[in-house]
Design an enzyme around this catalytic site. Sequence first.
Site, mmCIF file in Angstrom:
data_model
loop_
_atom_site.group_PDB
_atom_site.id
_atom_site.type_symbol
_atom_site.label_atom_id
_atom_site.label_comp_id
_atom_site.label_asym_id
_atom_site.label_seq_id
_atom_site.Cartn_x
_atom_site.Cartn_y
_atom_site.Cartn_z
ATOM 1 N N ARG A 23 39.269 38.804 35.839
ATOM 2 C CA ARG A 23 39.966 37.850 34.961
ATOM 3 C C ARG A 23 41.094 38.525 34.193
ATOM 4 O O ARG A 23 41.322 38.222 33.023
ATOM 5 C CB ARG A 23 39.010 37.191 33.965
ATOM 6 C CG ARG A 23 38.026 36.235 34.586
ATOM 7 C CD ARG A 23 38.647 34.871 34.819
ATOM 8 N NE ARG A 23 37.735 34.028 35.587
ATOM 9 C CZ ARG A 23 37.011 33.051 35.062
ATOM 10 N NH1 ARG A 23 37.110 32.791 33.781
ATOM 11 N NH2 ARG A 23 36.230 32.337 35.814
ATOM 12 N N ARG A 27 43.330 33.591 29.498
ATOM 13 C CA ARG A 27 43.595 33.013 28.173
ATOM 14 C C ARG A 27 43.772 34.005 27.040
ATOM 15 O O ARG A 27 44.180 33.621 25.957
ATOM 16 C CB ARG A 27 42.464 32.041 27.806
ATOM 17 C CG ARG A 27 42.551 30.746 28.543
ATOM 18 C CD ARG A 27 41.225 30.071 28.565
ATOM 19 N NE ARG A 27 40.280 30.875 29.319
ATOM 20 C CZ ARG A 27 39.009 30.560 29.502
ATOM 21 N NH1 ARG A 27 38.529 29.472 28.942
ATOM 22 N NH2 ARG A 27 38.223 31.328 30.217
ATOM 23 N N ARG A 36 49.881 27.406 30.162
ATOM 24 C CA ARG A 36 48.831 26.371 30.116
ATOM 25 C C ARG A 36 49.215 25.196 29.221
ATOM 26 O O ARG A 36 48.696 24.092 29.391
ATOM 27 C CB ARG A 36 47.498 26.980 29.668
ATOM 28 C CG ARG A 36 46.812 27.786 30.721
ATOM 29 C CD ARG A 36 46.113 26.893 31.745
ATOM 30 N NE ARG A 36 44.823 26.456 31.265
ATOM 31 C CZ ARG A 36 44.468 25.197 31.018
ATOM 32 N NH1 ARG A 36 45.339 24.236 31.206
ATOM 33 N NH2 ARG A 36 43.278 24.898 30.593
ATOM 34 N N ASP A 72 40.753 30.124 42.150
ATOM 35 C CA ASP A 72 39.397 29.940 41.633
ATOM 36 C C ASP A 72 38.423 29.725 42.782
ATOM 37 O O ASP A 72 38.768 29.097 43.788
ATOM 38 C CB ASP A 72 39.329 28.740 40.673
ATOM 39 C CG ASP A 72 38.069 28.824 39.814
ATOM 40 O OD1 ASP A 72 38.118 29.457 38.753
ATOM 41 O OD2 ASP A 72 37.023 28.286 40.235
ATOM 42 N N TYR A 144 27.333 25.413 41.901
ATOM 43 C CA TYR A 144 28.215 24.496 41.159
ATOM 44 C C TYR A 144 28.226 23.117 41.821
ATOM 45 O O TYR A 144 28.243 22.088 41.153
ATOM 46 C CB TYR A 144 29.645 25.055 41.071
ATOM 47 C CG TYR A 144 29.799 26.077 39.973
ATOM 48 C CD1 TYR A 144 30.032 25.691 38.658
ATOM 49 C CD2 TYR A 144 29.687 27.430 40.235
ATOM 50 C CE1 TYR A 144 30.148 26.620 37.642
ATOM 51 C CE2 TYR A 144 29.799 28.381 39.228
ATOM 52 C CZ TYR A 144 30.035 27.960 37.930
ATOM 53 O OH TYR A 144 30.140 28.875 36.925
HETATM 54 O O1 CP3 Z 1 40.118 37.534 38.024
HETATM 55 C C1 CP3 Z 1 41.222 36.959 38.039
HETATM 56 O O2 CP3 Z 1 42.133 37.190 37.216
HETATM 57 C C2 CP3 Z 1 41.506 35.990 39.172
HETATM 58 C C3 CP3 Z 1 41.332 34.616 38.887
HETATM 59 C C4 CP3 Z 1 39.943 34.018 38.831
HETATM 60 C C5 CP3 Z 1 39.677 32.814 38.129
HETATM 61 N N1 CP3 Z 1 38.401 32.437 38.386
HETATM 62 C C6 CP3 Z 1 40.649 32.082 37.317
HETATM 63 C C7 CP3 Z 1 40.143 31.181 36.265
HETATM 64 C C8 CP3 Z 1 38.757 34.394 39.465
HETATM 65 C C9 CP3 Z 1 38.449 35.612 40.309
HETATM 66 C C10 CP3 Z 1 37.789 33.381 39.181
HETATM 67 C C11 CP3 Z 1 36.418 33.401 39.714
HETATM 68 C C12 CP3 Z 1 35.453 32.428 39.218
HETATM 69 N N2 CP3 Z 1 35.663 31.124 38.875
HETATM 70 C C13 CP3 Z 1 34.066 32.702 39.112
HETATM 71 C C14 CP3 Z 1 33.382 33.983 39.493
HETATM 72 C C15 CP3 Z 1 33.583 35.059 38.484
HETATM 73 C C16 CP3 Z 1 33.082 34.755 37.129
HETATM 74 O O3 CP3 Z 1 33.910 34.703 36.210
HETATM 75 O O4 CP3 Z 1 31.864 34.551 36.966
HETATM 76 C C17 CP3 Z 1 33.450 31.534 38.619
HETATM 77 C C18 CP3 Z 1 31.970 31.356 38.337
HETATM 78 C C19 CP3 Z 1 34.461 30.539 38.491
HETATM 79 C C20 CP3 Z 1 34.281 29.137 38.046
HETATM 80 C C21 CP3 Z 1 35.038 28.830 36.826
HETATM 81 N N3 CP3 Z 1 36.406 28.729 36.740
HETATM 82 C C22 CP3 Z 1 34.510 28.580 35.528
HETATM 83 C C23 CP3 Z 1 33.024 28.610 35.176
HETATM 84 C C24 CP3 Z 1 35.595 28.330 34.696
HETATM 85 C C25 CP3 Z 1 35.544 27.916 33.239
HETATM 86 C C26 CP3 Z 1 34.940 28.922 32.373
HETATM 87 C C27 CP3 Z 1 35.956 29.944 31.970
HETATM 88 O O5 CP3 Z 1 35.712 31.147 32.157
HETATM 89 O O6 CP3 Z 1 36.941 29.504 31.438
HETATM 90 C C28 CP3 Z 1 36.776 28.471 35.453
HETATM 91 C C29 CP3 Z 1 38.161 28.343 34.973
HETATM 92 C C30 CP3 Z 1 39.062 29.510 35.213
HETATM 93 N N4 CP3 Z 1 39.221 30.161 36.417
HETATM 94 C C31 CP3 Z 1 39.889 30.116 34.257
HETATM 95 C C32 CP3 Z 1 40.572 31.165 34.908
HETATM 96 C C33 CP3 Z 1 41.605 32.094 34.337
HETATM 97 C C34 CP3 Z 1 40.035 29.662 32.805
HETATM 98 C C35 CP3 Z 1 41.418 29.169 32.655
HETATM 99 C C36 CP3 Z 1 41.772 28.252 31.552
HETATM 100 O O7 CP3 Z 1 40.944 27.548 30.961
HETATM 101 O O8 CP3 Z 1 42.986 28.259 31.307
#
Ligand code: CP3
Length: 337
Positions: A23, A27, A36, A72, A144
């Site tokens: 990540r 944010r 965003r 994602d 999910y």
């Molecule tokens: O690592 C990186 O920078 C690459 C981008 C990336 C995102 N999601 C962007 C994202 C990666 C590798 C993921 C993987 C992901 N997504 C996982 C596995 C890794 C982990 O974190 O456990 C999972 C379970 C998800 C599912 C997901 N996507 C959730 C549960 C959420 C909301 C919770 C949260 O952390 O905000 C997301 C949204 C998401 N995916 C965001 C980002 C940067 C948040 C963005 C925002 O709200 O602006």
Amino acid sequence: MNTLLLDCLAGKSVPRPPVWLMRQAGRYQAEYLALREKHSLMTLFHEPDLICKVTELPLNQFGMDAAILFSDILLVLNALGFSLSFEEGIGPVLANPAVPGAVLQKIDVEVAFPFVRESITRLKQTLTVPLIGFAGAPFTVASYGIEGRSSKDLSRTRQWMYQLPEALDSLLDQITDVTIDLLKMQIDAGADVIQLFDTWAGTLPFDQFERFSLKYLEKIVNALSDTNVPVILFCRGSDRYAEAMAALQPAAIGVDWTCDLPLLRRRIPQNVAIQGNLDPHCLFSTPARIEKEVLRLIEYDLDRFIVNLGHGILPKTPVANVKALVDTVKNCVPSLV
Ligand code: CP3
């Protein structure tokens, strides 16, 4: 071209460990938050201009040794016909959770994910560090699909494991097939490394982990083996699964902060690299404390070690502390510390 990560994964000697962060785009960055304000998350995930811009944000700001594609793991579910949205304060929501026995739509990944191919192709023209492509592990993605949103105990998924194992296998199989196609496309477009994220595998009894998670990770690792692109397996709660994960012969396993790294080095084969494992909460402390924690990991002098967190960077993490982490690794001279 900075090849530290690729060299480390290939077992070549490196002057210092490579560093990147799960990540690393997100944010905690003002530039990301500004994007965003203007665009929804789904737009950010689908527009190549924005995908490339966000992927590059942390590299420009901190100079990590690898980029990770901004995308994602849940887009696979969306392509399979689950209606995905990201809701403020809730996270991802699948409006139509999985129905046992349902046959999902067949997907051509070139049609469903043209923005992934386009973004990787463009990024490869400008990046000076390796690009990591990724996907979710089938178990985490399926969970999910079944729960419909984030869930701490995966109650419905675990009921499926006992009451509807065939329906769960069928869902996992369908997700695995698309994931393999998607990862092959990422590799064909130029991804240098692949990471699989199994965020929720840590909730399972060991035999259920082998049956519903590991088996599908193995299918993916095997399907990618003739590409010769290194695969990193990341599971949360992976400490107790480390030997089983390493037995799949990925290039590396990623572990969370609960894992004792020197002990891990003795538990798994020498040719499997280790990635991790700072606690993301450590990044709320001070640069001095972070430097100490990072140097502690480096001083273990583990062969084939990649500095990373044990899970993704949290929102509101101070950027000065992320900088301290990356700078500590980049300025260290392991033979002298
Ligand atoms: O690592 C990186 O920078 C690459 C981008 C990336 C995102 N999601 C962007 C994202 C990666 C590798 C993921 C993987 C992901 N997504 C996982 C596995 C890794 C982990 O974190 O456990 C999972 C379970 C998800 C599912 C997901 N996507 C959730 C549960 C959420 C909301 C919770 C949260 O952390 O905000 C997301 C949204 C998401 N995916 C965001 C980002 C940067 C948040 C963005 C925002 O709200 O602006």
